[in-house]
Design an enzyme around this catalytic site. Structure first.
Site, short mmCIF file in Angstrom:
data_model
loop_
_atom_site.label_atom_id
_atom_site.label_comp_id
_atom_site.label_asym_id
_atom_site.label_seq_id
_atom_site.Cartn_x
_atom_site.Cartn_y
_atom_site.Cartn_z
CG PHE A 1 -3.24 7.99 9.21
CD1 PHE A 1 -4.57 7.90 9.56
CD2 PHE A 1 -2.66 6.94 8.51
CE1 PHE A 1 -5.33 6.79 9.22
CE2 PHE A 1 -3.42 5.82 8.16
CZ PHE A 1 -4.76 5.75 8.51
CG ASN B 1 -0.80 9.11 5.29
OD1 ASN B 1 -0.68 7.91 5.35
ND2 ASN B 1 -1.94 9.67 4.94
CG HIS C 1 -4.81 14.16 -1.64
ND1 HIS C 1 -4.91 13.37 -2.76
CD2 HIS C 1 -5.15 13.36 -0.59
CE1 HIS C 1 -5.28 12.15 -2.40
NE2 HIS C 1 -5.45 12.12 -1.10
NE ARG D 1 -14.16 32.94 49.51
CZ ARG D 1 -15.23 32.15 49.69
NH1 ARG D 1 -15.09 30.93 50.18
NH2 ARG D 1 -16.44 32.58 49.39
CE1 TYR E 1 -17.64 30.63 46.84
CE2 TYR E 1 -18.51 29.45 44.94
CZ TYR E 1 -18.45 29.64 46.30
OH TYR E 1 -19.17 28.83 47.13
CD GLU F 1 -9.46 7.97 4.19
OE1 GLU F 1 -10.01 9.08 4.07
OE2 GLU F 1 -8.57 7.56 3.43
CE1 TYR G 1 -3.39 2.83 0.51
CE2 TYR G 1 -1.99 3.52 2.34
CZ TYR G 1 -3.03 3.78 1.46
OH TYR G 1 -3.68 4.98 1.52
#
Length: 509
Positions: A328, A195, A83, A283, A280, A414, A53
């Protein structure tokens, strides 16, 4: 001078220096033998008959398609170009520099199979100041930050765009001006570049570095508010915090004691306080801000590990096998970003309540309404407080977790993603909002202390007020306020209040 990066052993202080100072970086030469060995292994696999792959197959859902040896270079180039689908405004230069550095560190682990030529090109880009134009949106934080990293890689092959010396140029022209040659990607190299979690991690680191500065400022502005409101220092006593035991709480209380030590304002009401307890927001400042500090410290551990990790796919393992995994997936970064968002929102929330206390004549123990010498004719800091309320509310909305919002992508290959990238990117807006809130608290605290004259505050806080007054004059009558708020936020963002105090302050790393 360039920072030398030893893969697997780079600390957050080094990365913060790169982010804030813009330092270039180079890889420790000792990393090169492992890089060369992994590259040789990938070359051997690419020449073999076995389908592996990312080396000689398609990607994602197309992983079952075998690619001929003569098409491997085209495969890698097509991967980068296809991409480059990021959208939105370009990421700021400091973050892009971190992305390049983190990619250098990841490839430097010697498990990615890239040639030394890619390492040298990234180093050359850092040295020349070539910052790829990386659009801010498009990553879901799994399978790597694919789209934004593709925009980074595009410049390396002479495509895309980059900033150089203030100009936006084509990638090819930016490289040429710096005397650098684009690379022709070979087997797996395109995949190794896109990646990985480097964009999500860089954004999260920027959020951490900014939040750390803001937290230090919040300790100081909280001390200013305490003295302006004639608050008690008894709640900061060391034994109270030791009895609970949380490190962040202990550290914040210690800093508050040091910041308030020697205040004449405090001494003036030590014996005759009419109040049994402060609200608060005064404090419980050590408890709340200390818990936020502990959260940032926990995040720091996660992000240091991730910054040093090999997160592309497949990886060349120590036995020479090339194995597809899931490093990844940016779930650790997504969780870290969500934790930081909580801390940032809470630091601002309690600071906003201190601002509200100081401007309210019913609560501020003798100070004029909205901290103006002539209330009514003047509105003073009335609307500055309203602005902080708006920013506090916005940060509460932004603090909703991103990590729980997975959605399937890439034809269900995915099918669970982290959403780390935009989960981390929202920290930039949140810290910007927080800087404004703390800037206004610095103004209200300094203004309130001014009304306590002739009593003096402590020496450290007097130095802080001097730094504020060097940029922003005391408010005598109403004026155009927006520039004051911008200047106050810059004091926070640039760490100048912490520097002025001259005391060690707690840090997340």
């Amino acid at each position: 001078m360039p920072v030398t990066l030893t893969p697997g052993h780079v600390d957050l202080a080094t990365l913060a220096e790169i982010y804030w100072q813009g330092s270039p970086a180079t890889l420790d030469p000792a990393a090169m033998p492992a890089i060369e060995a992994a590259a040789a292994r990938i070359a051997a696999v690419a020449a073999g008959a076995e389908a592996v792959y990312g080396v000689n197959t398609g990607f994602g859902k197309l992983a079952s398609i075998r690619i001929a040896a003569e098409d491997v270079e085209t495969l890698q180039r097509n991967l980068i170009l296809s991409h480059c689908c990021g959208v939105g405004a370009p990421l700021e230069t400091g973050i892009v520099r971190l992305i390049l550095v983190l990619k250098l560190m990841s490839l430097g682990r010697g498990a990615s199979g890239v040639r030394p030529a890619l390492i040298r090109l990234i180093e050359g880009m850092l040295a020349a100041g070539i910052m790829p134009v990386i659009p801010e949106k498009g990553s879901v934080g799994a399978s790597g930050d694919l789209a934004p990293l593709a925009h980074m890689a595009a410049v390396m092959i002479g495509e895309g765009e980059a900033f150089l010396e203030g100009q936006r140029l084509s990638g090819a022209e930016a490289l040429a001006r710096a005397g650098l040659d684009p690379v022709i990607l070979t087997a797996k190299e395109g995949l190794a570049l896109i990646n990985g979690t480097q964009v999500s991690t860089a954004l999260a680191l920027a959020g951490l570095f900014r939040a750390d500065r803001a937290l230090q400022a919040a300790v100081i502005t909280g001390a200013l508010s305490t003295d302006a409101a004639m608050g008690s220092t008894a709640p900061t006593r060391a034994e109270i915090h030791a009895l609970r035991g949380h490190r962040g709480q202990i550290d914040v209380a210690a800093s508050l004691r040091a910041l308030l030590e020697g205040s004449q304002i405090r001494e003036s009401h030590r014996e005759d306080d009419e109040r049994v307890q402060d609200p608060y927001c005064l404090r419980c400042h050590p408890q709340v801000t200390g818990a936020c500090l502990d959260l940032l410290r926990q995040v720091s551990v996660t992000l240091q590990i991730e910054a040093n990790a090999a997160t592309d796919n497949p990886l060349v393992l120590s036995d020479g096998s090339v194995v597809s995994g899931g490093n990844f997936h940016a779930e650790p970064v997504a969780f870290a970003a969500d934790q930081m968002a909580l801390a940032i929102a809470e630091i601002g929330a309690i600071a906003q309540r201190r601002i509200a206390l100081l401007v309210d004549p019913a609560l501020n123990y003798g100070l004029p309404g909205f901290l103006t010498p002539a209330p009514g004719l003047n509105s003073g800091l009335m609307i500055a407080e309203v602005t902080t309320a708006a920013l506090m509310s916005e940060n509460k909305q932004l603090a909703h977790p991103a990590s729980v919002d997975s959605t399937p992508t890439s034809a269900n290959q995915e099918d669970h993603v982290s959403m780390a990238c935009h989960g981390a990117r929202r920290l930039l807006q949140m810290t910007a909002n927080l800087n404004y809130i703390l800037g206004v608290e610095a103004l209200t605290g300094a203004q309130g202390i001014g009304f306590r004259a002739p009593l003096d505050t402590s020496a450290p806080l007097a130095a802080v007020i001097a730094a504020i007054r060097g940029e922003i004059s005391a408010l005598a009558e109403d004026r155009y306020m927006a520039p004051d708020l911008e200047a106050a936020a810059r004091l926070i963002a640039e760490g100048r209040l912490a520097a002025a105090a001259g005391l060690p302050l707690p840090s997340a790393f």
